[in-house]
Design a protein around this motif. Structure first.
Motif, PDB file in Angstrom:
ATOM      1  N   ASP A 102      -2.135  11.867   4.147  1.00 28.25           N
ATOM      2  CA  ASP A 102      -1.541  11.136   5.262  1.00 28.25           C
ATOM      3  C   ASP A 102      -2.187   9.759   5.441  1.00 28.25           C
ATOM      4  O   ASP A 102      -1.502   8.768   5.694  1.00 28.25           O
ATOM      5  CB  ASP A 102      -1.658  11.934   6.559  1.00 28.25           C
ATOM      6  N   ILE A 127       0.749   8.186   2.170  1.00 32.01           N
ATOM      7  CA  ILE A 127       2.069   8.217   2.822  1.00 32.01           C
ATOM      8  C   ILE A 127       2.705   6.831   2.952  1.00 32.01           C
ATOM      9  O   ILE A 127       3.922   6.715   2.998  1.00 32.01           O
ATOM     10  CB  ILE A 127       1.961   8.918   4.204  1.00 32.01           C
ATOM     11  N   ARG A 128       1.901   5.791   2.990  1.00 37.93           N
ATOM     12  CA  ARG A 128       2.480   4.440   3.101  1.00 37.93           C
ATOM     13  C   ARG A 128       3.545   4.206   2.039  1.00 37.93           C
ATOM     14  O   ARG A 128       4.582   3.618   2.321  1.00 37.93           O
ATOM     15  CB  ARG A 128       1.393   3.372   2.952  1.00 37.93           C
ATOM     16  N   CYS A 129       3.275   4.649   0.813  1.00 39.74           N
ATOM     17  CA  CYS A 129       4.235   4.463  -0.282  1.00 39.74           C
ATOM     18  C   CYS A 129       4.939   5.758  -0.668  1.00 39.74           C
ATOM     19  O   CYS A 129       6.119   5.749  -1.006  1.00 39.74           O
ATOM     20  CB  CYS A 129       3.526   3.901  -1.518  1.00 39.74           C
ATOM     21  N   HIS A 130       4.204   6.859  -0.614  1.00 43.05           N
ATOM     22  CA  HIS A 130       4.753   8.154  -1.044  1.00 43.05           C
ATOM     23  C   HIS A 130       5.411   8.868   0.133  1.00 43.05           C
ATOM     24  O   HIS A 130       5.046   9.967   0.507  1.00 43.05           O
ATOM     25  CB  HIS A 130       3.640   9.021  -1.648  1.00 43.05           C
ATOM     26  N   THR A 131       6.402   8.198   0.697  1.00 44.20           N
ATOM     27  CA  THR A 131       7.173   8.748   1.808  1.00 44.20           C
ATOM     28  C   THR A 131       8.553   9.114   1.275  1.00 44.20           C
ATOM     29  O   THR A 131       8.753   9.169   0.067  1.00 44.20           O
ATOM     30  CB  THR A 131       7.213   7.726   2.967  1.00 44.20           C
ATOM     31  N   SER A 132       9.502   9.343   2.148  1.00 47.45           N
ATOM     32  CA  SER A 132      10.852   9.645   1.695  1.00 47.45           C
ATOM     33  C   SER A 132      11.834   8.710   2.384  1.00 47.45           C
ATOM     34  O   SER A 132      11.944   8.762   3.610  1.00 47.45           O
ATOM     35  CB  SER A 132      11.200  11.097   2.020  1.00 47.45           C
ATOM     36  N   PRO A 172      10.536   7.143  -1.338  1.00 50.05           N
ATOM     37  CA  PRO A 172       9.305   6.467  -1.736  1.00 50.05           C
ATOM     38  C   PRO A 172       9.470   4.946  -1.743  1.00 50.05           C
ATOM     39  O   PRO A 172      10.550   4.431  -2.020  1.00 50.05           O
ATOM     40  CB  PRO A 172       9.045   7.003  -3.149  1.00 50.05           C
ATOM     41  N   PRO A 218       7.540  11.529  -3.208  1.00 53.64           N
ATOM     42  CA  PRO A 218       6.865  11.603  -1.911  1.00 53.64           C
ATOM     43  C   PRO A 218       5.684  12.573  -1.958  1.00 53.64           C
ATOM     44  O   PRO A 218       5.603  13.431  -2.839  1.00 53.64           O
ATOM     45  CB  PRO A 218       7.962  12.118  -0.971  1.00 53.64           C
ATOM     46  N   ARG A 266       4.524  14.058   1.229  1.00 52.68           N
ATOM     47  CA  ARG A 266       4.473  14.379   2.651  1.00 52.68           C
ATOM     48  C   ARG A 266       4.125  15.820   2.941  1.00 52.68           C
ATOM     49  O   ARG A 266       3.631  16.126   4.021  1.00 52.68           O
ATOM     50  CB  ARG A 266       5.833  14.074   3.304  1.00 52.68           C
ATOM     51  N   GLU A 290       5.436  18.904  -2.118  1.00 53.61           N
ATOM     52  CA  GLU A 290       5.552  17.585  -2.748  1.00 53.61           C
ATOM     53  C   GLU A 290       4.224  17.165  -3.383  1.00 53.61           C
ATOM     54  O   GLU A 290       4.206  16.568  -4.462  1.00 53.61           O
ATOM     55  CB  GLU A 290       6.004  16.551  -1.711  1.00 53.61           C
TER      56      GLU A 290
END
Length: 129
Positions: free
Chosen positions: A59, A63-68, A70, A77, A79, A83
């Protein structure tokens, strides 16, 4: 003549017996653990889990880049536990620990203590809870 033939036969059988063994390896036995662990336990005596230890790192750092969806070229992602397992199977730990050209996160290598938590999680079996 029979005496020479008998001696030859005895020597041949002895050589055959001494050369036949159960070890198919041509390498000498150097002792030690025959199958050393691929990833030794960096934090002995502690069981590291995703929920208790790794999720906070993901987190805070990923998460800044590996979100949904991405961002910034991230391929997947990170998260959730599932994942993150996909990321681990795609070489995420090596990108954090060993890869100097494509280090994750892009802002710079994580402190070794943080990397050790992730390595310990891997060594402990990638437990969720």
């Amino acid at each position: 003549m029979k005496s020479i033939l008998k001696k030859f036969l005895v020597i041949f059988i002895a050589l055959l017996c001494f050369n036949c063994g159960s070890d198919d390896s041509n390498e000498p036995d150097m002792g030690g653990d025959p199958d050393p662990p691929v990833n030794p336990d960096p934090i002995p005596g502690k069981t590291t889990t995703y929920e208790a230890d790794v999720k906070a790192i993901m987190d805070a750092q990923c998460i800044r880049c590996h979100t949904s969806p991405p961002l910034e070229g991230a391929p997947f992602p990170l998260r959730t536990y599932q994942e993150t397992l996909i990321g681990i199977n795609r070489g995420l730990v090596d990108r954090m620990d060993k890869d100097d050209r494509n280090i994750m996160p892009p802002s710079g290598r994580l402190p070794q203590e943080t990397i050790d938590i992730i390595l310990d999680w891997d060594a402990d079996g990638l437990l969720e809870n």
